[in-house]
Scaffold this motif. Sequence first.
Motif, mmCIF file in Angstrom:
data_model
loop_
_atom_site.group_PDB
_atom_site.id
_atom_site.type_symbol
_atom_site.label_atom_id
_atom_site.label_comp_id
_atom_site.label_asym_id
_atom_site.label_seq_id
_atom_site.Cartn_x
_atom_site.Cartn_y
_atom_site.Cartn_z
ATOM 1 N N ILE A 1 -1.867 5.971 -2.998
ATOM 2 C CA ILE A 1 -1.371 5.340 -1.766
ATOM 3 C C ILE A 1 -2.355 5.565 -0.622
ATOM 4 C CG2 ILE A 1 0.447 5.375 0.001
ATOM 5 C CD1 ILE A 1 1.747 4.297 -2.360
ATOM 6 N N GLN A 2 -2.863 6.793 -0.541
ATOM 7 C CA GLN A 2 -3.765 7.102 0.567
ATOM 8 C C GLN A 2 -5.083 6.343 0.478
ATOM 9 O OE1 GLN A 2 -3.709 11.358 0.455
ATOM 10 N NE2 GLN A 2 -2.147 11.502 2.051
ATOM 11 N N SER A 3 -5.412 5.900 -0.714
ATOM 12 C CA SER A 3 -6.651 5.138 -0.865
ATOM 13 C C SER A 3 -6.455 3.668 -0.491
ATOM 14 C CB SER A 3 -7.162 5.237 -2.308
ATOM 15 O OG SER A 3 -6.381 4.423 -3.145
ATOM 16 N N LEU A 4 -5.202 3.258 -0.305
ATOM 17 C CA LEU A 4 -4.932 1.854 0.023
ATOM 18 C C LEU A 4 -5.213 1.592 1.508
ATOM 19 C CD1 LEU A 4 -1.468 1.279 -1.737
ATOM 20 C CD2 LEU A 4 -3.707 0.561 -2.568
ATOM 21 N N PRO A 5 -5.554 0.322 1.852
ATOM 22 C CA PRO A 5 -5.671 -0.028 3.273
ATOM 23 C C PRO A 5 -4.320 0.182 3.980
ATOM 24 C CG PRO A 5 -6.500 -1.797 1.887
ATOM 25 C CD PRO A 5 -5.849 -0.814 0.978
ATOM 26 N N SER A 6 -4.379 0.424 5.297
ATOM 27 C CA SER A 6 -3.169 0.764 6.045
ATOM 28 C C SER A 6 -2.045 -0.240 5.880
ATOM 29 C CB SER A 6 -3.480 0.880 7.526
ATOM 30 O OG SER A 6 -4.703 1.483 7.727
ATOM 31 N N ARG A 7 -2.410 -1.529 5.921
ATOM 32 C CA ARG A 7 -1.374 -2.555 5.835
ATOM 33 C C ARG A 7 -0.658 -2.512 4.496
ATOM 34 N NH1 ARG A 7 -1.615 -7.020 9.062
ATOM 35 N NH2 ARG A 7 -1.646 -8.514 7.384
ATOM 36 N N GLN A 8 -1.418 -2.202 3.433
ATOM 37 C CA GLN A 8 -0.789 -2.090 2.111
ATOM 38 C C GLN A 8 0.090 -0.848 2.045
ATOM 39 O OE1 GLN A 8 -3.406 -2.682 -1.219
ATOM 40 N NE2 GLN A 8 -4.442 -4.406 -0.237
ATOM 41 N N GLN A 9 -0.384 0.229 2.702
ATOM 42 C CA GLN A 9 0.437 1.436 2.745
ATOM 43 C C GLN A 9 1.752 1.160 3.446
ATOM 44 O OE1 GLN A 9 -1.156 5.213 3.941
ATOM 45 N NE2 GLN A 9 -3.237 4.601 3.431
ATOM 46 N N GLU A 10 1.664 0.376 4.535
ATOM 47 C CA GLU A 10 2.883 0.101 5.286
ATOM 48 C C GLU A 10 3.850 -0.759 4.473
ATOM 49 O OE1 GLU A 10 2.555 -2.122 8.930
ATOM 50 O OE2 GLU A 10 4.566 -1.539 9.548
ATOM 51 N N ILE A 11 3.300 -1.746 3.792
ATOM 52 C CA ILE A 11 4.193 -2.644 3.048
ATOM 53 C C ILE A 11 4.864 -1.897 1.893
ATOM 54 C CG2 ILE A 11 2.665 -3.723 1.321
ATOM 55 C CD1 ILE A 11 3.859 -6.435 2.359
ATOM 56 N N ILE A 12 4.125 -0.976 1.285
ATOM 57 C CA ILE A 12 4.717 -0.145 0.234
ATOM 58 C C ILE A 12 5.864 0.694 0.813
ATOM 59 C CG2 ILE A 12 4.272 1.900 -1.225
ATOM 60 C CD1 ILE A 12 2.991 -0.276 -2.619
ATOM 61 N N TYR A 13 5.617 1.191 2.016
ATOM 62 C CA TYR A 13 6.640 2.006 2.663
ATOM 63 C C TYR A 13 7.893 1.190 2.947
ATOM 64 C CZ TYR A 13 9.080 4.643 6.277
ATOM 65 O OH TYR A 13 10.048 5.289 6.997
ATOM 66 N N LEU A 14 7.692 0.017 3.544
ATOM 67 C CA LEU A 14 8.841 -0.815 3.909
ATOM 68 C C LEU A 14 9.598 -1.271 2.660
ATOM 69 C CD1 LEU A 14 7.319 -2.985 6.795
ATOM 70 C CD2 LEU A 14 8.947 -1.106 7.005
ATOM 71 N N ARG A 15 8.845 -1.504 1.596
ATOM 72 C CA ARG A 15 9.460 -1.962 0.355
ATOM 73 C C ARG A 15 10.220 -0.841 -0.337
ATOM 74 N NH1 ARG A 15 11.648 -5.972 -2.458
ATOM 75 N NH2 ARG A 15 11.344 -5.788 -4.709
ATOM 76 N N PHE A 16 9.555 0.272 -0.590
ATOM 77 C CA PHE A 16 10.154 1.275 -1.474
ATOM 78 C C PHE A 16 10.849 2.415 -0.740
ATOM 79 C CE2 PHE A 16 6.780 -0.623 -4.131
ATOM 80 C CZ PHE A 16 7.630 -1.264 -5.014
ATOM 81 N N TYR A 17 10.492 2.610 0.523
ATOM 82 C CA TYR A 17 11.203 3.653 1.261
ATOM 83 C C TYR A 17 12.395 3.046 1.987
ATOM 84 C CZ TYR A 17 12.040 7.992 3.739
ATOM 85 O OH TYR A 17 12.612 9.146 4.195
ATOM 86 N N GLU A 18 12.138 1.942 2.672
ATOM 87 C CA GLU A 18 13.215 1.307 3.424
ATOM 88 C C GLU A 18 13.997 0.310 2.567
ATOM 89 O OE1 GLU A 18 14.016 2.391 6.254
ATOM 90 O OE2 GLU A 18 12.243 3.373 7.066
ATOM 91 N N GLY A 19 13.458 -0.050 1.400
ATOM 92 C CA GLY A 19 14.157 -0.938 0.477
ATOM 93 C C GLY A 19 14.330 -2.359 0.979
ATOM 94 N N LEU A 20 13.330 -2.886 1.663
ATOM 95 C CA LEU A 20 13.450 -4.216 2.256
ATOM 96 C C LEU A 20 12.920 -5.304 1.331
ATOM 97 C CD1 LEU A 20 12.186 -3.350 5.857
ATOM 98 C CD2 LEU A 20 14.538 -3.376 5.015
ATOM 99 N N ASP A 21 13.439 -6.530 1.502
ATOM 100 C CA ASP A 21 12.901 -7.647 0.726
ATOM 101 C C ASP A 21 11.759 -8.321 1.506
ATOM 102 O OD1 ASP A 21 13.961 -9.494 2.549
ATOM 103 O OD2 ASP A 21 15.859 -9.620 1.462
ATOM 104 N N TYR A 22 11.109 -9.321 0.868
ATOM 105 C CA TYR A 22 9.909 -9.922 1.459
ATOM 106 C C TYR A 22 10.173 -10.490 2.837
ATOM 107 C CZ TYR A 22 8.373 -9.577 -3.303
ATOM 108 O OH TYR A 22 8.065 -9.100 -4.530
ATOM 109 N N GLU A 23 11.324 -11.151 2.934
ATOM 110 C CA GLU A 23 11.621 -11.812 4.192
ATOM 111 C C GLU A 23 11.701 -10.799 5.334
ATOM 112 O OE1 GLU A 23 14.542 -15.536 5.184
ATOM 113 O OE2 GLU A 23 14.290 -14.814 3.133
ATOM 114 N N GLU A 24 12.379 -9.707 5.056
ATOM 115 C CA GLU A 24 12.530 -8.673 6.079
ATOM 116 C C GLU A 24 11.183 -8.039 6.426
ATOM 117 O OE1 GLU A 24 16.839 -6.682 5.383
ATOM 118 O OE2 GLU A 24 15.529 -6.597 3.639
#
Lengths: 342, 231
Positions: B159-182
Amino acid sequence: MDLKKYIGFTIEDYLHDDDFLRYVINPSEEDLVFWTRFVNNNPSRAVIIQSASKLISTYRKQETFYNEKSQQAVFERISSTINASKSKKLNVFRLGYVQKIAASFFLFLLAGVMFYLYASKVHQDTEFGHVKTILLPDSSVVILNGNSKIVYARNFRDGIREVWLTGEGLFKVKHINNDPGNIKPMEKFIVHSSDLNIEVLGTTFNVKNRRNKTSVGLISGKIQISYPDLVQSKTKNIVLTPGDYLQHGKNVKTVLQRLADPEKLTLWVNHHLAFKNPTIKEIALVLEDELGYQVRIENDSISTYRIEGEINVSDVNDLFRIISDTHHIRVLQEDKTITIKH
Amino acid sequence: MIIIWTLNEDNDINLLCSSIINVMAFNSVSDYSMNPDTWVSFKSGNWNAYVELYNTHFKILNNYGHKFTNNTELIEDAVHDLFVELWSKRTKLGNPISVRNYLYKSLRNLLFRKMEKQKRFVLVGENADYPFHFEASSDTIFIENESEQILQSKIKTVIQSLPSRQQEIIYLRFYEGLDYEEIADIMGLNKTSAYKLLYKAINKLQENVKAGDLFVFLTLLLLKKSSLVIN
């Protein structure tokens, strides 16, 4: 949810699936039933499902930053900001981003225009007690008395010649009209004071614009007086002939007098202090306006004392002597402060 | 005299009690979900609803903000600005599908603006992108066993090797459990770009946390489980 849908799923597919994600993060009763049944029916998929779910749940084991210790303090700050803005919001005019840009642009433009207007004008002024002769571009002459100022356009010769005066000045206007029956607007010379405008062709006259009052005395030639304020403009414009002396001001009735010796109006040019039947008050005003003295008159009755006859002196001390001799009052001078008392 | 004094004491006790209740309200652990009526009643100017809105979201907003910066003061300033703005604009607000997502999005924008301002004074490294860091200190987190520890450190490294935007999207997806639209809404992307970004991120995650790491862990797990089932 469709059981068949998930048969061929890879780990990646599961990670993209909203229903699967919900099951891992926050499963409902229904989710638990569904996925248990799916794994039971498809035991070969169990490892993939476990891997996907493990990946998600391991990732989710992150340290949290809830900042609880600041929760109340931050809220107190919020409510005090809200209260502060409530009390001032009523009279604050708020501008949007675009409006702000427009406003600052406008101010910048305004400053530029004002600078241009200032720079396109010539400003000439005199200190207390100084007399200065100014030659205008059209070779008209203005002699400025002390504490006075004239402003005129840099391109004075093109168009109407206009001069704005505060204080006192003696104008000797150059005549450029050769046919008095046909006066073109371009041949006019106009002096503006705070109270009136003087239109001239070619002539000599004295203008005194002090304390919201303007006095015009015509020495030779012909001038026409008009009034810039609306109320006064109802009164007709007046044409003055040599020897006429007109006084007009904001709170003063217009007075037109005849002067026996209009040349006396110009005595100040040679640093002469000239008065005719003046009151102490009138003398005091001249001392303050032209020479920059502070005059204190001890009581009101003294200021109404009149000195009969003409005074024509070149030294202030002579003036003081005349005052004290005529009325047996004392004139005390301390630097620029003069006290007149019994 | 005595009667008056007693009355005063009663008042004092009442005041004391109400202030204790206030303090407790702030410290109570709140649920992510809020009664939808709360938003409506906050918009109509109900102060209690506003306080509830704040208390429900303060912690998760701080947690999200902390992904972008370690500067606690900056996060608190952004939260402050967010809630002041909410109150002053309450009559103009709509009814978002998810209040939490709406707050995330607003906080994110505020925080970015503040960080951008700070950038002018602080030298920021070559990362032209915004920062987003996966929480690195896992030592304090309870981890079941060694194999899971290995898996976690592997995930962390990837994860830390990913660009920031990818890190954020992973976070929003798997930590916050959001779908694409959100996710698209919060990050200010359209749905397709959100999908593409997440696809890239998941792909990289999957590629790097290879079967190897997962299977070492899973075989152990499955062996345990199957033995449990047999028993």
